[in-house]
Scaffold this motif. Structure first.
Motif, PDB file in Angstrom:
ATOM      1  N   TYR A   1       0.804  -1.287  -0.001  1.00 37.33           N
ATOM      2  CA  TYR A   1      -0.256  -0.045   0.080  1.00 37.33           C
ATOM      3  C   TYR A   1       0.914   1.323  -0.015  1.00 37.33           C
ATOM      4  O   TYR A   1       0.448   2.148  -0.773  1.00 37.33           O
ATOM      5  CB  TYR A   1      -0.777  -0.134   1.125  1.00 37.33           C
ATOM      6  CG  TYR A   1      -1.956  -1.154   1.321  1.00 37.33           C
ATOM      7  CD1 TYR A   1      -2.125  -1.896   0.191  1.00 37.33           C
ATOM      8  CD2 TYR A   1      -2.520  -1.562   2.545  1.00 37.33           C
ATOM      9  CE1 TYR A   1      -3.067  -3.009   0.183  1.00 37.33           C
ATOM     10  CE2 TYR A   1      -3.552  -2.423   2.503  1.00 37.33           C
ATOM     11  CZ  TYR A   1      -3.543  -3.364   1.416  1.00 37.33           C
ATOM     12  OH  TYR A   1      -4.676  -4.241   1.531  1.00 37.33           O
ATOM     13  N   PHE A   2       1.939   1.261   0.916  1.00 39.16           N
ATOM     14  CA  PHE A   2       2.772   2.318   0.819  1.00 39.16           C
ATOM     15  C   PHE A   2       3.413   2.765  -0.469  1.00 39.16           C
ATOM     16  O   PHE A   2       3.512   3.743  -0.881  1.00 39.16           O
ATOM     17  CB  PHE A   2       3.914   2.065   1.886  1.00 39.16           C
ATOM     18  CG  PHE A   2       5.032   3.289   2.110  1.00 39.16           C
ATOM     19  CD1 PHE A   2       4.429   4.452   2.517  1.00 39.16           C
ATOM     20  CD2 PHE A   2       6.137   3.295   1.548  1.00 39.16           C
ATOM     21  CE1 PHE A   2       5.220   5.825   2.579  1.00 39.16           C
ATOM     22  CE2 PHE A   2       6.918   4.362   1.807  1.00 39.16           C
ATOM     23  CZ  PHE A   2       6.772   5.557   2.219  1.00 39.16           C
TER      24      PHE A   2
ATOM     25  N   ASN B   1      -3.579   9.272 -11.214  1.00 38.20           N
ATOM     26  CA  ASN B   1      -3.587   9.421  -9.732  1.00 38.20           C
ATOM     27  C   ASN B   1      -5.170   9.005  -9.183  1.00 38.20           C
ATOM     28  O   ASN B   1      -5.233   8.323  -8.331  1.00 38.20           O
ATOM     29  CB  ASN B   1      -3.052  10.680  -9.213  1.00 38.20           C
ATOM     30  CG  ASN B   1      -1.713  10.644  -8.957  1.00 38.20           C
ATOM     31  OD1 ASN B   1      -0.911   9.767  -9.203  1.00 38.20           O
ATOM     32  ND2 ASN B   1      -1.352  11.691  -7.978  1.00 38.20           N
ATOM     33  N   THR B   2      -5.878   9.462  -9.813  1.00 35.67           N
ATOM     34  CA  THR B   2      -7.392   8.937  -9.535  1.00 35.67           C
ATOM     35  C   THR B   2      -7.592   7.525  -9.627  1.00 35.67           C
ATOM     36  O   THR B   2      -7.961   6.967  -8.486  1.00 35.67           O
ATOM     37  CB  THR B   2      -8.430   9.689 -10.415  1.00 35.67           C
ATOM     38  OG1 THR B   2      -8.264  11.313 -10.431  1.00 35.67           O
ATOM     39  CG2 THR B   2      -9.676   9.220  -9.744  1.00 35.67           C
ATOM     40  N   VAL B   3      -7.049   6.828 -10.463  1.00 32.77           N
ATOM     41  CA  VAL B   3      -7.092   5.401 -10.573  1.00 32.77           C
ATOM     42  C   VAL B   3      -6.284   4.783  -9.417  1.00 32.77           C
ATOM     43  O   VAL B   3      -6.584   3.869  -8.667  1.00 32.77           O
ATOM     44  CB  VAL B   3      -6.457   4.994 -11.781  1.00 32.77           C
ATOM     45  CG1 VAL B   3      -6.366   3.364 -11.906  1.00 32.77           C
ATOM     46  CG2 VAL B   3      -7.596   5.304 -12.927  1.00 32.77           C
ATOM     47  N   LEU B   4      -5.022   5.107  -9.274  1.00 30.15           N
ATOM     48  CA  LEU B   4      -4.250   4.863  -8.087  1.00 30.15           C
ATOM     49  C   LEU B   4      -4.874   4.996  -6.643  1.00 30.15           C
ATOM     50  O   LEU B   4      -4.932   4.257  -5.674  1.00 30.15           O
ATOM     51  CB  LEU B   4      -2.971   5.533  -7.983  1.00 30.15           C
ATOM     52  CG  LEU B   4      -2.022   5.218  -9.292  1.00 30.15           C
ATOM     53  CD1 LEU B   4      -0.572   6.013  -9.231  1.00 30.15           C
ATOM     54  CD2 LEU B   4      -1.598   3.497  -9.155  1.00 30.15           C
ATOM     55  N   GLU B   5      -5.389   6.173  -6.521  1.00 27.33           N
ATOM     56  CA  GLU B   5      -6.036   6.572  -5.203  1.00 27.33           C
ATOM     57  C   GLU B   5      -7.345   5.441  -5.041  1.00 27.33           C
ATOM     58  O   GLU B   5      -7.680   5.394  -3.929  1.00 27.33           O
ATOM     59  CB  GLU B   5      -6.675   7.919  -5.324  1.00 27.33           C
ATOM     60  CG  GLU B   5      -7.495   8.447  -3.912  1.00 27.33           C
ATOM     61  CD  GLU B   5      -8.036   9.689  -4.141  1.00 27.33           C
ATOM     62  OE1 GLU B   5      -8.514  10.373  -3.127  1.00 27.33           O
ATOM     63  OE2 GLU B   5      -7.857  10.346  -5.147  1.00 27.33           O
TER      64      GLU B   5
ATOM     65  N   LYS C   1      -7.669   2.859  -2.025  1.00 30.70           N
ATOM     66  CA  LYS C   1      -8.818   2.946  -1.346  1.00 30.70           C
ATOM     67  C   LYS C   1      -9.744   1.485  -1.286  1.00 30.70           C
ATOM     68  O   LYS C   1     -10.015   0.902   0.021  1.00 30.70           O
ATOM     69  CB  LYS C   1      -9.980   3.960  -1.613  1.00 30.70           C
ATOM     70  CG  LYS C   1      -9.287   5.409  -1.360  1.00 30.70           C
ATOM     71  CD  LYS C   1     -10.579   6.383  -1.779  1.00 30.70           C
ATOM     72  CE  LYS C   1     -10.030   7.784  -1.486  1.00 30.70           C
ATOM     73  NZ  LYS C   1     -11.219   8.695  -1.911  1.00 30.70           N
ATOM     74  N   GLN C   2      -9.815   0.904  -2.145  1.00 34.25           N
ATOM     75  CA  GLN C   2     -10.364  -0.628  -2.218  1.00 34.25           C
ATOM     76  C   GLN C   2      -9.798  -1.500  -1.468  1.00 34.25           C
ATOM     77  O   GLN C   2     -10.161  -2.303  -0.713  1.00 34.25           O
ATOM     78  CB  GLN C   2     -10.578  -0.752  -3.794  1.00 34.25           C
ATOM     79  CG  GLN C   2     -11.755  -0.134  -4.585  1.00 34.25           C
ATOM     80  CD  GLN C   2     -11.748  -0.493  -5.857  1.00 34.25           C
ATOM     81  OE1 GLN C   2     -11.177  -1.538  -6.511  1.00 34.25           O
ATOM     82  NE2 GLN C   2     -12.475   0.237  -6.576  1.00 34.25           N
ATOM     83  N   LEU C   3      -8.203  -1.443  -1.688  1.00 36.35           N
ATOM     84  CA  LEU C   3      -7.634  -2.364  -0.852  1.00 36.35           C
ATOM     85  C   LEU C   3      -7.554  -2.162   0.388  1.00 36.35           C
ATOM     86  O   LEU C   3      -7.885  -3.171   1.293  1.00 36.35           O
ATOM     87  CB  LEU C   3      -6.043  -2.238  -1.400  1.00 36.35           C
ATOM     88  CG  LEU C   3      -5.655  -2.924  -2.815  1.00 36.35           C
ATOM     89  CD1 LEU C   3      -4.267  -2.324  -3.369  1.00 36.35           C
ATOM     90  CD2 LEU C   3      -5.791  -4.335  -2.972  1.00 36.35           C
ATOM     91  N   ILE C   4      -7.480  -1.111   0.915  1.00 40.43           N
ATOM     92  CA  ILE C   4      -7.590  -0.859   2.437  1.00 40.43           C
ATOM     93  C   ILE C   4      -9.160  -1.239   2.905  1.00 40.43           C
ATOM     94  O   ILE C   4      -9.028  -1.845   3.941  1.00 40.43           O
ATOM     95  CB  ILE C   4      -7.302   0.843   2.526  1.00 40.43           C
ATOM     96  CG1 ILE C   4      -5.730   1.054   2.249  1.00 40.43           C
ATOM     97  CG2 ILE C   4      -7.573   1.155   4.277  1.00 40.43           C
ATOM     98  CD1 ILE C   4      -5.549   2.483   2.289  1.00 40.43           C
TER      99      ILE C   4
END
Length: 71
Positions: A19-20, A53-57, A61-64
């Motif tokens: 995640y980091f 960046n929107t895709v990465l964000e 969020k989904q992973l978290i």
């Protein structure tokens, strides 16, 4: 698992590092986009970085959300 096997080092908290890594990549891309937006670079390849960046964000969020456990 392969890295751990080859190096003999245990991999604790893999999710945190994964995640980091995504967060770090998003920060780097955001810095590059900032420079493009403010005219500090004219390379057109950087124009789409804000969308990336929107895709990465969203991915982060989904992973978290999938991994969060409330005690």
């Amino acid at each position: 698992a392969l890295y751990s096997k080859i190096t003999g080092r245990p991999i604790d908290n893999f999710d945190f590092y994964f995640y980091f890594g995504i967060f770090r990549l998003a920060a780097i891309r955001q810095q590059i986009y900032y420079r493009y937006y403010h005219g500090q670079t004219r390379d057109q390849r950087f124009k789409g970085f804000i969308g990336d960046n929107t895709v990465l964000e969203d991915t982060l969020k989904q992973l978290i959300r999938k991994k969060l456990v409330f005690y």
